[in-house]
Design a protein around this motif. Structure first.
Motif, short mmCIF file in Angstrom:
data_model
loop_
_atom_site.label_atom_id
_atom_site.label_comp_id
_atom_site.label_asym_id
_atom_site.label_seq_id
_atom_site.Cartn_x
_atom_site.Cartn_y
_atom_site.Cartn_z
N SER A 293 -8.90 -3.08 1.27
CA SER A 293 -8.46 -3.90 0.13
C SER A 293 -9.15 -3.56 -1.19
O SER A 293 -8.63 -3.88 -2.25
CB SER A 293 -8.65 -5.39 0.45
OG SER A 293 -10.02 -5.67 0.74
N ARG B 119 -1.73 -0.99 -4.06
CA ARG B 119 -2.78 0.02 -3.99
C ARG B 119 -2.16 1.37 -3.67
O ARG B 119 -1.40 1.50 -2.72
CB ARG B 119 -3.82 -0.35 -2.93
CG ARG B 119 -4.60 -1.61 -3.26
CD ARG B 119 -5.63 -1.95 -2.22
NE ARG B 119 -5.03 -2.16 -0.90
CZ ARG B 119 -5.09 -1.32 0.12
NH1 ARG B 119 -5.74 -0.16 -0.01
NH2 ARG B 119 -4.53 -1.60 1.28
N SER C 269 0.84 -1.20 0.00
CA SER C 269 0.00 0.00 0.00
C SER C 269 0.88 1.25 0.00
O SER C 269 1.79 1.38 0.82
CB SER C 269 -0.90 0.01 1.24
OG SER C 269 -1.64 1.23 1.32
#
Length: 249
Positions: A233, A175, A132
């Motif tokens: 997520s 992400r 992330s």
């Protein structure tokens, strides 16, 4: 608790304000946190606050690529890759269009845009699949506040980066998202406006927030922890406002 157990996180500007609060939060969730900042004394104090077993402090400036290399060398030496990057470091100054200078513009964009870009670029070889990346944007990017134009523009660049990099890195399951704090009560207010003016500025900022107060660094850190964890997520390329309703109501 424990959502980031065994993970590694990098937080730029992790020695003060939102960065430090986020480092404390991610460490509490189980991550080993690597922080970078320019002031050694504050870094040492932050490392103690976070917990020396959970933190590694590297003195450096994100506008210096050699300093970023040293940061990531420390991550590499741990041997477990990297799971979270919070590109948090920023600088701000006050100047209207008629007052803006080359030096001010160059410094602001060097830290807030160029520094953010190379913080993430140099992390790429270490990022584990599914990592992330979180960029610290700002509600200032959309507010049009007088004398804040250069800072706002540099933060708008960060929001744009989040969209583009989310698209570019999604194939690795990485992400990329942004968090946009509203007025938050940190030492940055005093640094920017001075000791005498800071209380009045805080009151003025609080009056413009729907919740009637400025935020706490820990409240932004909670949003960072959310974006860093599997709880988010299905969140990609987003801009999470943590602004007490300032830009929402």
């Amino acid at each position: 608790m424990g959502q980031l157990e065994g993970k590694a996180a990098v937080i730029t500007g992790g020695h003060t304000g939102i960065g430090l609060a986020s480092a404390v939060q991610l460490a509490a969730e189980g991550a080993h946190v690597f922080i970078i900042g320019r002031r050694r004394a504050e870094l040492d104090a932050a490392e103690e606050t976070i917990g020396s077993a959970r933190a590694t402090a590297v003195a450096g400036d994100i506008t210096n690529l050699a300093d970023l290399d040293r940061l990531y060398d420390a991550v590499r030496a741990r041997g477990r890759g990297l799971d979270v990057v919070f590109a948090n470091t920023a600088t701000a100054s006050l100047a209207t269009l008629g007052q803006d200078t080359e030096e001010q513009i160059d410094r602001t964009f060097a830290v807030n845009a160029r520094g953010t870009l190379f913080t993430v670029q140099k992390a790429l070889p270490l990022l584990n699949d599914g990592a992330s990346v979180i960029l610290n944007a700002s509600t200032a990017a959309g507010n049009g506040t007088e004398a804040f134009g250069v800072f706002a523009a540099s933060k708008a660049a960060g929001r744009s980066f989040a969209r583009t990099w989310a698209d570019e890195l999604k194939g690795r399951g990485i992400r990329v998202n942004a968090v946009s704090p509203g007025p938050v009560d940190t030492t940055g207010i005093t640094d920017l406006f001075g000791e005498e003016s800071a209380p009045g500025v805080r009151a003025h900022l609080a009056a413009g927030v729907a919740m009637g107060r400025t935020g706490r660094p820990e409240e932004v850190a909670a949003a960072v922890a959310f974006l860093a964890s599997e709880q988010s997520s299905y969140v990609l390329g987003a801009n999470l406002y943590v602004d007490g309703g300032e830009n929402q109501i």
